[in-house]
Design a protein around this motif. Structure first.
Motif, PDB file in Angstrom:
ATOM      1  N   THR A   1       0.828  -1.210   0.000  1.00 32.64           N
ATOM      2  CA  THR A   1       0.000   0.000   0.000  1.00 32.64           C
ATOM      3  C   THR A   1       0.861   1.258   0.000  1.00 32.64           C
ATOM      4  O   THR A   1       2.055   1.233   0.299  1.00 32.64           O
ATOM      5  N   TYR A   2       0.194   2.354  -0.304  1.00 32.65           N
ATOM      6  CA  TYR A   2       0.797   3.685  -0.341  1.00 32.65           C
ATOM      7  C   TYR A   2       0.136   4.442   0.787  1.00 32.65           C
ATOM      8  O   TYR A   2      -1.091   4.610   0.797  1.00 32.65           O
TER       9      TYR A   2
ATOM     10  N   ALA B   1      -1.532   6.761   3.692  1.00 34.74           N
ATOM     11  CA  ALA B   1      -2.460   7.892   3.599  1.00 34.74           C
ATOM     12  C   ALA B   1      -1.644   9.182   3.501  1.00 34.74           C
ATOM     13  O   ALA B   1      -0.630   9.341   4.189  1.00 34.74           O
TER      14      ALA B   1
ATOM     15  N   HIS C   1       0.989   0.179  -4.780  1.00 38.70           N
ATOM     16  CA  HIS C   1      -0.194   1.035  -4.742  1.00 38.70           C
ATOM     17  C   HIS C   1       0.279   2.484  -4.882  1.00 38.70           C
ATOM     18  O   HIS C   1       1.380   2.823  -4.452  1.00 38.70           O
TER      19      HIS C   1
ATOM     20  N   MET D   1      -1.289  -0.302  -8.558  1.00 40.90           N
ATOM     21  CA  MET D   1      -2.694  -0.229  -8.132  1.00 40.90           C
ATOM     22  C   MET D   1      -3.010   1.261  -8.090  1.00 40.90           C
ATOM     23  O   MET D   1      -2.493   1.984  -7.230  1.00 40.90           O
ATOM     24  N   ALA D   2      -3.790   1.723  -9.060  1.00 39.98           N
ATOM     25  CA  ALA D   2      -3.990   3.166  -9.235  1.00 39.98           C
ATOM     26  C   ALA D   2      -5.222   3.638  -8.471  1.00 39.98           C
ATOM     27  O   ALA D   2      -6.351   3.245  -8.786  1.00 39.98           O
ATOM     28  N   LEU D   3      -4.988   4.506  -7.491  1.00 37.59           N
ATOM     29  CA  LEU D   3      -6.064   4.926  -6.581  1.00 37.59           C
ATOM     30  C   LEU D   3      -6.111   6.436  -6.456  1.00 37.59           C
ATOM     31  O   LEU D   3      -5.107   7.111  -6.682  1.00 37.59           O
ATOM     32  N   ARG D   4      -7.265   6.913  -6.022  1.00 37.61           N
ATOM     33  CA  ARG D   4      -7.342   8.350  -5.731  1.00 37.61           C
ATOM     34  C   ARG D   4      -6.753   8.642  -4.367  1.00 37.61           C
ATOM     35  O   ARG D   4      -6.049   9.615  -4.163  1.00 37.61           O
TER      36      ARG D   4
ATOM     37  N   TYR E   1      -9.439  12.280  -9.667  1.00 35.47           N
ATOM     38  CA  TYR E   1     -10.025  10.933  -9.647  1.00 35.47           C
ATOM     39  C   TYR E   1      -9.004   9.884 -10.101  1.00 35.47           C
ATOM     40  O   TYR E   1      -8.113  10.179 -10.905  1.00 35.47           O
TER      41      TYR E   1
ATOM     42  N   GLU F   1     -18.488   7.967  -0.936  1.00 40.03           N
ATOM     43  CA  GLU F   1     -18.689   9.323  -1.461  1.00 40.03           C
ATOM     44  C   GLU F   1     -19.512   9.345  -2.749  1.00 40.03           C
ATOM     45  O   GLU F   1     -19.818  10.421  -3.267  1.00 40.03           O
ATOM     46  N   ALA F   2     -19.839   8.186  -3.300  1.00 41.44           N
ATOM     47  CA  ALA F   2     -20.537   8.163  -4.597  1.00 41.44           C
ATOM     48  C   ALA F   2     -21.948   8.737  -4.440  1.00 41.44           C
ATOM     49  O   ALA F   2     -22.619   8.469  -3.449  1.00 41.44           O
TER      50      ALA F   2
ATOM     51  N   ASP G   1     -21.283   5.428  -9.262  1.00 40.68           N
ATOM     52  CA  ASP G   1     -20.066   4.716  -8.857  1.00 40.68           C
ATOM     53  C   ASP G   1     -19.647   3.712  -9.937  1.00 40.68           C
ATOM     54  O   ASP G   1     -18.468   3.560 -10.253  1.00 40.68           O
TER      55      ASP G   1
ATOM     56  N   TYR H   1      -9.906  -4.747  -8.209  1.00 41.72           N
ATOM     57  CA  TYR H   1      -9.727  -5.400  -6.903  1.00 41.72           C
ATOM     58  C   TYR H   1     -10.733  -4.768  -5.956  1.00 41.72           C
ATOM     59  O   TYR H   1     -10.760  -3.536  -5.818  1.00 41.72           O
TER      60      TYR H   1
ATOM     61  N   TYR I   1      -6.225  -9.128   2.117  1.00 47.97           N
ATOM     62  CA  TYR I   1      -5.690  -8.063   2.973  1.00 47.97           C
ATOM     63  C   TYR I   1      -5.096  -8.785   4.175  1.00 47.97           C
ATOM     64  O   TYR I   1      -5.816  -9.159   5.109  1.00 47.97           O
TER      65      TYR I   1
HETATM   66  C1  LIG Z   1      -7.885  -2.747  -3.429  1.00 51.47           C
HETATM   67  C2  LIG Z   1      -7.767  -1.406  -2.742  1.00 51.47           C
HETATM   68  C3  LIG Z   1      -6.507  -0.911  -2.405  1.00 51.47           C
HETATM   69  C4  LIG Z   1      -6.364   0.339  -1.784  1.00 51.47           C
HETATM   70  N1  LIG Z   1      -5.098   0.787  -1.467  1.00 51.47           N
HETATM   71  C5  LIG Z   1      -4.925   2.029  -0.928  1.00 51.47           C
HETATM   72  C6  LIG Z   1      -3.611   2.530  -0.640  1.00 51.47           C
HETATM   73  O1  LIG Z   1      -2.613   1.856  -0.850  1.00 51.47           O
HETATM   74  N2  LIG Z   1      -3.515   3.796  -0.124  1.00 51.47           N
HETATM   75  C7  LIG Z   1      -4.606   4.584   0.126  1.00 51.47           C
HETATM   76  O2  LIG Z   1      -4.446   5.719   0.601  1.00 51.47           O
HETATM   77  N3  LIG Z   1      -5.874   4.113  -0.131  1.00 51.47           N
HETATM   78  C8  LIG Z   1      -6.057   2.866  -0.645  1.00 51.47           C
HETATM   79  N4  LIG Z   1      -7.327   2.398  -0.918  1.00 51.47           N
HETATM   80  C9  LIG Z   1      -8.492   3.234  -0.555  1.00 51.47           C
HETATM   81  C10 LIG Z   1      -8.889   4.259  -1.654  1.00 51.47           C
HETATM   82  O3  LIG Z   1      -7.860   5.216  -1.829  1.00 51.47           O
HETATM   83  C11 LIG Z   1     -10.176   4.944  -1.176  1.00 51.47           C
HETATM   84  O4  LIG Z   1     -11.242   4.035  -1.155  1.00 51.47           O
HETATM   85  C12 LIG Z   1     -10.545   6.247  -1.863  1.00 51.47           C
HETATM   86  O5  LIG Z   1     -11.562   6.891  -1.087  1.00 51.47           O
HETATM   87  C13 LIG Z   1     -11.099   6.095  -3.281  1.00 51.47           C
HETATM   88  O6  LIG Z   1     -10.125   5.697  -4.148  1.00 51.47           O
HETATM   89  P1  LIG Z   1     -10.519   5.205  -5.646  1.00 51.47           P
HETATM   90  O7  LIG Z   1      -9.267   4.904  -6.321  1.00 51.47           O
HETATM   91  O8  LIG Z   1     -11.583   4.193  -5.591  1.00 51.47           O
HETATM   92  O9  LIG Z   1     -11.127   6.620  -6.197  1.00 51.47           O
HETATM   93  P2  LIG Z   1     -12.019   6.985  -7.444  1.00 51.47           P
HETATM   94  O10 LIG Z   1     -12.199   5.853  -8.368  1.00 51.47           O
HETATM   95  O11 LIG Z   1     -11.478   8.261  -8.007  1.00 51.47           O
HETATM   96  O12 LIG Z   1     -13.444   7.279  -6.787  1.00 51.47           O
HETATM   97  C14 LIG Z   1     -13.564   8.145  -5.658  1.00 51.47           C
HETATM   98  C15 LIG Z   1     -15.003   8.658  -5.555  1.00 51.47           C
HETATM   99  O13 LIG Z   1     -15.252   9.621  -6.586  1.00 51.47           O
HETATM  100  C16 LIG Z   1     -16.372   9.231  -7.385  1.00 51.47           C
HETATM  101  N5  LIG Z   1     -16.055   9.667  -8.766  1.00 51.47           N
HETATM  102  C17 LIG Z   1     -15.064   9.209  -9.535  1.00 51.47           C
HETATM  103  N6  LIG Z   1     -15.048   9.852 -10.726  1.00 51.47           N
HETATM  104  C18 LIG Z   1     -16.031  10.767 -10.675  1.00 51.47           C
HETATM  105  C19 LIG Z   1     -16.507  11.782 -11.575  1.00 51.47           C
HETATM  106  N7  LIG Z   1     -15.932  11.980 -12.765  1.00 51.47           N
HETATM  107  N8  LIG Z   1     -17.531  12.548 -11.161  1.00 51.47           N
HETATM  108  C20 LIG Z   1     -18.098  12.376  -9.946  1.00 51.47           C
HETATM  109  N9  LIG Z   1     -17.696  11.433  -9.055  1.00 51.47           N
HETATM  110  C21 LIG Z   1     -16.677  10.657  -9.412  1.00 51.47           C
HETATM  111  C22 LIG Z   1     -16.459   7.723  -7.196  1.00 51.47           C
HETATM  112  O14 LIG Z   1     -17.755   7.226  -7.449  1.00 51.47           O
HETATM  113  C23 LIG Z   1     -16.066   7.576  -5.722  1.00 51.47           C
HETATM  114  O15 LIG Z   1     -17.132   7.892  -4.880  1.00 51.47           O
HETATM  115  C24 LIG Z   1      -7.515   1.136  -1.503  1.00 51.47           C
HETATM  116  C25 LIG Z   1      -8.796   0.620  -1.810  1.00 51.47           C
HETATM  117  C26 LIG Z   1      -8.927  -0.630  -2.417  1.00 51.47           C
HETATM  118  C27 LIG Z   1     -10.308  -1.172  -2.708  1.00 51.47           C
END
Ligand SMILES: Cc1cc2nc3c(=O)[nH]c(=O)nc-3n(C[C@H](O)[C@H](O)[C@H](O)COP(=O)(O)OP(=O)(O)OC[C@H]3O[C@@H](n4cnc5c(N)ncnc54)[C@H](O)[C@@H]3O)c2cc1C
Length: 293
Positions: free
Chosen positions: A48-49, A51, A77, A104-107, A126, A154-155, A161, A177, A271
């Protein structure tokens, strides 16, 4: 192996997720865990990366060690938190030069106490934008993204979502994932809805074995997963018996995983919380035997 290749081969894709420990004793426990778990030949170990980008360098270092010393594929991540577009590209370059072939590309989450995610100036909002950035700059990179069977908190709506997940896939994600869940029905409905929305990438269930009653509150505060009353009740009844709690958690996870395997999932993402004991029991029960190495 790249994420894009893992599930194509038809073999079951086991992956395990660890986090960078905060101190030396945590490091020692993590390496004991990894030595035990790589014997089950996971398709990759992901790290993981932290917070707020708190483990930016450590994530790359650990992935490097996993690949060089443990000879297992690593997935790093990565989040959009606190970085400009240029800083994101610099980090990805560093990861790529260290031989990391999967991200693992995350927000990332909003900082504690805040409800909305505010991107850095010149940064990304995003995860779908991060996927695009990776594909544009590192076309060969394997990319995993997060999916939410019980909908991201947050969706605006479940449909919104799902549309976001489709955007991540259309931008170039190779596999999804999921957030951890305990009730498989949520996963089955999610898989069905993804199929209807034309999301055609492998969807890998995220599993977290719960082997201690005291962890439940913490996990519930971290994600909005439904805790089956039966599991909570059994753990609660064994509140004073740690061994019994462990057995209940392992037994539940084995049954949950077996049902998912019977339902045809292409892999599973565990996990592991940097501990091996529960996972070893589960992997053995599912017939994923250790190799001699
Ligand atoms: C397998 C896994 C691994 C994870 N690893 C980490 C980690 O290493 N480090 C960490 O800090 N966190 C991690 N997380 C948590 C993650 O960062 C959070 O759940 C975060 O809140 C959302 O990230 P996301 O990539 O799903 O975001 P996104 O896909 O960008 O979605 C975030 C929110 O924005 C909404 N959204 C997206 N695009 C739009 C748009 N164009 N308009 C309006 N709404 C939109 C989505 O519906 C969602 O509610 C992990 C989660 C999972 C499931």
């Amino acid at each position: 192996m790249r994420i894009s290749e893992i599930y194509r081969s038809g073999t079951f894709g086991l992956s395990v997720e660890i986090f960078p420990p905060k101190n030396e004793s945590g490091d020692a426990e993590l390496f004991r865990t990894l030595e035990e778990l790589v014997r089950y030949k996971p398709a990759f170990v992901s790290c993981t990366y932290g917070a707020g980008g708190s483990t930016s360098k450590r994530t790359i270092e650990l992935c490097n060690t996993i690949q060089k010393d443990l000879h297992s594929t690593a997935t790093a991540h990565f989040t959009c938190v606190g970085s400009t577009r240029e800083q994101l590209v610099d980090w990805l370059k560093e990861a790529s030069e260290a031989g990391i072939g999967n991200i693992m590309a995350l927000r990332g989450d909003p900082p504690k106490g805040e409800e909305t995610f505010i991107p850095a100036d010149g940064g990304l909002k995003y995860a779908s934008e991060l996927v695009t950035l990776i594909r544009e700059n590192f076309p060969e990179m394997g990319i995993g993204v997060a999916g939410y069977p019980e909908v991201h908190p947050e969706a605006l709506t479940p449909q919104a979502d799902l549309e976001n997940l489709k955007r991540k896939v259309d931008a170039g994600a190779d596999a999804i994932y999921t957030q951890l869940f305990f009730n498989n029905q949520h996963f089955y409905r999610f898989r069905e809805r993804c199929a209807q929305a034309g999301i055609d990438r492998p969807i890998i269930p995220g599993i977290m074995p719960i082997t201690e009653y005291r962890r439940i509150q913490r996990i519930m505060s971290m994600c909005s997963s439904e805790f089956p009353a039966e599991l909570v009740g059994r753990l609660e009844a064994a509140q004073d018996d740690l061994e019994a709690q462990f057995e209940i958690g392992v037994e539940y996870a084995i049954a949950q995983c077996q049902e998912l395997i019977d339902a045809g999932v292409p892999g599973m993402h565990f996990y592991v919380l940097n501990r091996s004991q529960a996972c070893k029991r589960i992997f053995d029960a599912l017939g994923w035997h250790e190799s001699e190495a």
